[in-house]
Design an enzyme around this catalytic site. Structure first.
Site, mmCIF file in Angstrom:
data_model
loop_
_atom_site.group_PDB
_atom_site.id
_atom_site.type_symbol
_atom_site.label_atom_id
_atom_site.label_comp_id
_atom_site.label_asym_id
_atom_site.label_seq_id
_atom_site.Cartn_x
_atom_site.Cartn_y
_atom_site.Cartn_z
ATOM 1 N N GLU A 185 -52.682 5.852 -26.748
ATOM 2 C CA GLU A 185 -53.058 5.026 -25.669
ATOM 3 C C GLU A 185 -54.182 5.737 -25.304
ATOM 4 O OE1 GLU A 185 -49.667 3.564 -22.731
ATOM 5 O OE2 GLU A 185 -50.962 1.060 -23.233
ATOM 6 N N LYS A 197 -51.740 -8.324 -24.198
ATOM 7 C CA LYS A 197 -51.183 -9.436 -22.536
ATOM 8 C C LYS A 197 -52.415 -10.627 -22.661
ATOM 9 C CE LYS A 197 -50.262 -5.388 -20.581
ATOM 10 N NZ LYS A 197 -50.319 -4.796 -19.175
ATOM 11 N N HIS A 248 -35.987 13.155 -46.987
ATOM 12 C CA HIS A 248 -35.759 11.797 -48.003
ATOM 13 C C HIS A 248 -36.181 11.192 -47.889
ATOM 14 C CE1 HIS A 248 -32.792 15.256 -48.543
ATOM 15 N NE2 HIS A 248 -32.901 16.194 -47.662
HETATM 16 O O1 PA5 Z 1 -49.324 4.622 -20.195
HETATM 17 C C1 PA5 Z 1 -49.397 3.171 -19.240
HETATM 18 O O2 PA5 Z 1 -50.457 3.298 -18.275
HETATM 19 C C2 PA5 Z 1 -49.370 1.466 -19.810
HETATM 20 O O3 PA5 Z 1 -48.020 2.403 -20.972
HETATM 21 C C3 PA5 Z 1 -48.617 1.125 -18.612
HETATM 22 O O4 PA5 Z 1 -47.505 2.240 -18.383
HETATM 23 C C4 PA5 Z 1 -47.262 -0.010 -19.630
HETATM 24 O O5 PA5 Z 1 -48.660 -0.810 -19.814
HETATM 25 C C5 PA5 Z 1 -46.563 -0.706 -18.181
HETATM 26 O O6 PA5 Z 1 -47.433 -0.946 -17.382
HETATM 27 P P1 PA5 Z 1 -46.827 -1.731 -15.440
HETATM 28 O O7 PA5 Z 1 -46.356 0.089 -15.145
HETATM 29 O O8 PA5 Z 1 -48.154 -2.070 -14.875
HETATM 30 O O9 PA5 Z 1 -45.875 -2.191 -15.964
#
Ligand code: PA5
Length: 391
Positions: A259, A382, A280
């Protein structure tokens, strides 16, 4: 103690890996750098809240997705025994849309004393919102108006729907600091409260993280090495573990690097294996498949001695020999391996690795020239999902 071996099974040897300039630039940019400061000001409140929670529930339910739950689960899984679980049981939900999971969970919670920690920085994420709404219905049924005392919200304290809901209903709140992104938040209340409720010393996590912060040379070397490998066409990094308790730590790593860096058509694809199981299955591809992979192996020793009379060795020794045999075979098959070796799975060692990898994900993003703290691609799905649900 943790040792790093980036030489023995690695073709690439680096002379120049000083990334101090990037660290200085990152600190000057001062965007989303809250995780770097290792702020301990909330520790006392987190610990006392955790003590209270431990005395008042059978199940502590953490509701969150991505960075809002992965760090906590990584540490708790790594530290917990396989079979005998302590109470309260720490469960996670809100990270998928499975009807079976939610229904089974609600049934399971029916006759348990429950405290819920809903974690969402934005407060608008669909998966935890849906789960939280259903869990609140159950809490209201079980505890009537007292239910609000059983909800803790960890969220932005500046704005957001979850903050508004918490204020309206009187939920206790912890902050997701504005300058810390989700996947860098394990050493804030986001990760620390669930970890403390599970019974682990969060001070020790910090001690490890502080050690990693004081000694950045290995982190610089690793970061520069993976960047160099990437430029040479090694576009897949496999985090390989030999202790299944670390499987979710590898999931956290995949999220952290994937990410943070997978943007603008760039970056290494992070994957993982749990060995020796996956030798394996995927092991065949690693040894003889397309030449795009390198391994970062995280090996953890165990002090639980099992003597194998037939081999005159302990099981831990055999596990390490297996890891080294794989590294050697892969090296001969042109797949290089970085080895990170922990003398044991401890809070201090995990804290060290958390900071080490967070730092590397940030530095590597500067090398790739992508921002490490956002995830614009996630918003793609989203937006469509929210639109389709409305339709
Ligand atoms: O690393 C990140 O920023 C994302 O993975 C968020 O943690 C995830 O999308 C959850 O977001 P939120 O805490 O706003 O629900």
């Amino acid at each position: 103690m943790i040792t790093f071996d980036f030489q023995k099974y690695q073709y690439q040897k680096l002379d120049n890996y000083d990334l101090e300039d990037i660290k200085v630039k990152f600190l000057e940019d001062n965007q989303m750098s809250g995780w770097y400061t290792l702020d301990k000001s909330e520790l006392a409140r987190i610990e006392s809240t955790a003590d209270r929670i431990r005395e008042n529930c059978d199940v502590f339910l953490v509701i969150g997705i991505g960075g809002s739950y992965m760090g906590a689960k990584a540490v708790i899984d790594a530290m917990s025994p396989y079979f005998k679980k302590d109470t309260p049981e720490v469960l996670f939900a809100g990270y998928q849309l499975s009807s079976d999971y939610l229904k089974d969970l609600l049934d399971y919670l029916e006759d348990k004393e429950v405290i819920v920690n809903v974690i969402s920085k934005s407060g608008t994420t669909l998966e935890p919102s849906i789960t939280f709404e259903e869990v609140v219905k159950l809490l209201k049924k079980k505890y009537s108006q007292d239910y609000a005392k059983r909800v803790i919200a960890t969220t932005s304290l500046v704005s957001g729907t979850l903050l508004e809901e918490a204020q309206k209903n009187g939920y206790e709140c912890f902050a997701v600091p504005e300058n810390i992104g989700g996947r860098f938040s394990v050493l804030s209340a986001v990760g620390l409260l669930p970890i403390a409720v599970a019974g682990y010393e969060i001070e020790d996590l910090f001690r490890g993280a502080e050690k990693a912060k004081e000694n950045l040379q290995d982190c610089y070397y690793y970061t520069m090495l993976r960047h160099t490998l990437y430029q040479e066409g090694k576009v897949v990094e496999s985090f390989d573990i030999y202790e299944p308790k670390l499987a979710f730590f590898a999931e956290w790593l995949k999220q952290l690097f994937g990410e943070s860096q997978g943007k603008e058509g760039k970056a290494i694809l992070p994957i993982s294996t749990v060995n020796t199981r996956d030798l394996h299955s995927l092991g065949q591809y690693y040894q003889e498949g397309k030449d795009i992979l390198f391994s970062t192996t995280i090996f953890a020793h165990s002090d639980r001695r099992i003597e194998l009379e037939k081999y005159q060795k302990t099981l831990d020794q055999v596990n390490k020999i297996a890891m080294e045999s794989v590294a050697q075979a892969h090296y001969e098959g042109h797949l290089p391996t970085n080895i990170i070796e922990m003398d044991e799975i401890s809070m201090e060692n995990l804290g060290y690795l958390i900071f080490f990898f967070e730092m590397s994900a940030m530095l590597g993003s500067y090398l790739l020239e992508v921002p490490y703290y956002d995830q614009p691609g996630v918003n793609g799905y989203k937006n469509i999902l929210h639109q389709k649900i409305k339709e």
